[in-house]
Scaffold this active site. Structure first.
Site, short mmCIF file in Angstrom:
data_model
loop_
_atom_site.label_atom_id
_atom_site.label_comp_id
_atom_site.label_asym_id
_atom_site.label_seq_id
_atom_site.Cartn_x
_atom_site.Cartn_y
_atom_site.Cartn_z
N GLY A 170 8.00 10.15 9.02
CA GLY A 170 7.57 10.70 7.74
C GLY A 170 6.65 11.90 7.86
O GLY A 170 6.95 12.86 8.57
N ARG B 1 9.32 21.93 7.04
CA ARG B 1 9.43 21.57 5.64
C ARG B 1 10.47 20.47 5.47
O ARG B 1 11.38 20.53 4.64
CB ARG B 1 9.79 22.81 4.82
CG ARG B 1 9.49 22.60 3.36
CD ARG B 1 9.51 23.85 2.53
NE ARG B 1 9.45 23.48 1.11
CZ ARG B 1 9.36 24.33 0.12
NH1 ARG B 1 9.32 25.63 0.37
NH2 ARG B 1 9.31 23.91 -1.12
N HIS C 287 0.83 -1.20 0.00
CA HIS C 287 0.00 0.00 0.00
C HIS C 287 0.87 1.25 0.00
O HIS C 287 1.84 1.32 0.74
CB HIS C 287 -0.90 -0.03 1.24
CG HIS C 287 -2.09 0.86 1.14
ND1 HIS C 287 -2.01 2.22 1.23
CD2 HIS C 287 -3.39 0.59 0.93
CE1 HIS C 287 -3.22 2.74 1.10
NE2 HIS C 287 -4.08 1.76 0.90
#
Lengths: 299, 299
Positions: free
Chosen positions: B173, B166, B82
């Site tokens: 993650g 950023r 996935h």
């Protein structure tokens, strides 16, 4: 899913709020009981309490309500418009989910036997719990009321109670304990000003004149709205679902050149009646109320 | 009636049960949270947790789940079929009752801001919570996945997160936080063996080819049953109710000389969708889900 039973005792006190509060307090004192509604009627001098619980605690709460009423209400001093024969007058148990009418009949018997034994109050079983066909109808059970039944219970063999002594409790009288399905109050409004059409359709569909089982229906004129209404009580939506009633009225109306304008559910409707209607409408196969998201959250 | 919000986080762990247990434990540790479902998928190496709560505790539980995942899952070591970009990969909030989609967008913003601030994980808002139109679609947000986004988040201005740094969290993650309506999986089976008819009707009604809004539809053959199926996801039944979808398919089928055999709801359906369908069927005016008996008991 946990079993849910509704209990709707009617007590012969609708004026003294302190008395009603004490009775409700005794019901609420049982863990897991949820009191949904309390309605006091001054003219009838009567109050209706609606509460829910499981198979065991509903019995305990109903018994505590009966006991509190027998201690707090003296029927010799009671006056009101509504017919009554007991301090706790009627005690119906209603299956809501995870139980059926047979479970409620069993509960009515257990609670009835306990009220008779512990409180010395004679108990008549009525509606689905009736052991004699003529006792299905509450009005037959209550005939003569408190004052008349005092004599009849001793002299008339047809008035022998199902549980308890063959004499009234001196102040608390007798109690009718029963089981019934939830009732749905359902009205259908027709685009017509001719009340005869509503009355005709009501006659056609109601059980008493050979129509659909478990349907009570009357026709009315809605003066201010320019419509007529078929006003109904559905007393067993498991046997005659609301969708069948609606479709039957639609058919009868169409035959008379009349359209259904709108309909309404007055008060509450059980989830399973909604599931039935949706399943019929959408042709759902194998749909269950367990698929309702909120049941997972609440259940 | 209390507000009920559903939260359906997807975590990038579908193999190590001990890890999933710890994450779920952290969610359950918030009072009033109800975990409805946990699905682990070994091939996808991913799990989907479904839980409900109110406006405040749902935020706390979602945050604790995000924190636990960031401590327990290292995406550098994660393999699965996935697509994914985070340890907690997606975090949608869904209005069930007493709240609307705007409430869920607000909750998504609050939880997203907290995840960014406290956990130093960049957050992208998607679906109804998206601040940029292209982020409505989750696939655009997740493009490049964990490995590719590490570079893109710094170099591609279109991939700037809505909250947080950023740069990707080194092991956890990034996370997509969103709001969406409950999804109804609804299939309608036609009395025909011609799959072309099901495919044609699916094309006619689905949003992507100009049909009904918020309807995804495909046509299939049900080999063993001698029927064909229009298989759907209704992504906003408030805008396109299930009854409208059913009637539209009925109309299209009739034009092709085909009947609806039956339909099915796969999985769960919100109570208010049932109320809508019943109200439309029975022409109920002013019907509300507050009239459902069980809501009084559970609510």
């Amino acid at each position: 899913m946990p079993a849910i039973i509704e209990c709707v005792p009617n007590f012969s006190e609708g004026r003294r709020k302190a008395v009603v509060d004490k009775i409700v307090f005794s019901i609420r004192s049982v863990p897991g009981i949820k009191v949904l509604d309390i309605e006091m009627d001054v003219d009838h001098n009567r109050c209706v309490v609606t509460f829910t619980g499981g198979k065991d605690n509903i019995q305990e709460a109903a018994f505590r309500g009966a006991r509190a009423a027998s201690e707090l209400i003296d029927l010799n001093k009671h006056k009101g418009e509504h017919p009554r024969m007991g301090a706790l007058d009627v005690l119906p148990f209603v299956p809501i989910s995870g139980v059926n009418i047979d479970d409620c009949i069993e509960i009515a018997n257990k609670v009835g036997a306990r009220i008779a034994k512990d409180l010395k109050i004679p108990v008549y079983l009525y509606e689905a719990a009736a052991k004699k066909p003529e006792r299905k109808n509450l009005e037959n059970v209550r005939k003569g009321q408190f004052e008349g039944l005092r004599e009849l219970i001793r002299t008339d063999d047809s008035r022998y109670p199902d549980y308890g002594p063959r004499m009234l409790h001196p102040t608390a009288g007798a109690v009718a304990v029963g089981a019934r399905m939830p009732l749905i109050a359902f009205n259908v409004n027709l685009r017509s000003t001719d009340v005869a059409i509503a009355k005709e359709i009501a006659r056609k569909i109601r059980s008493s004149s050979g129509g659909l089982p478990h349907v009570k229906a009357l026709g009315f004129k809605l003066e201010n709205r320019g419509m007529v209404q078929v006003s109904m009580n559905l007393t067993d939506y498991g046997i005659t679902p609301i969708s069948i009633v609606f479709e039957e009225i639609e058919k009868e109306a169409r035959e008379r050149g009349v359209e259904i304008a709108e309909s309404e559910v007055v008060g509450l409707i059980p989830l399973s009646a909604l599931c039935d209607a949706t399943a019929r409408y959408l042709k759902l196969h194998s749909f269950s109320s367990d698929q309702v998201l909120e049941r997972r959250i609440w259940g």
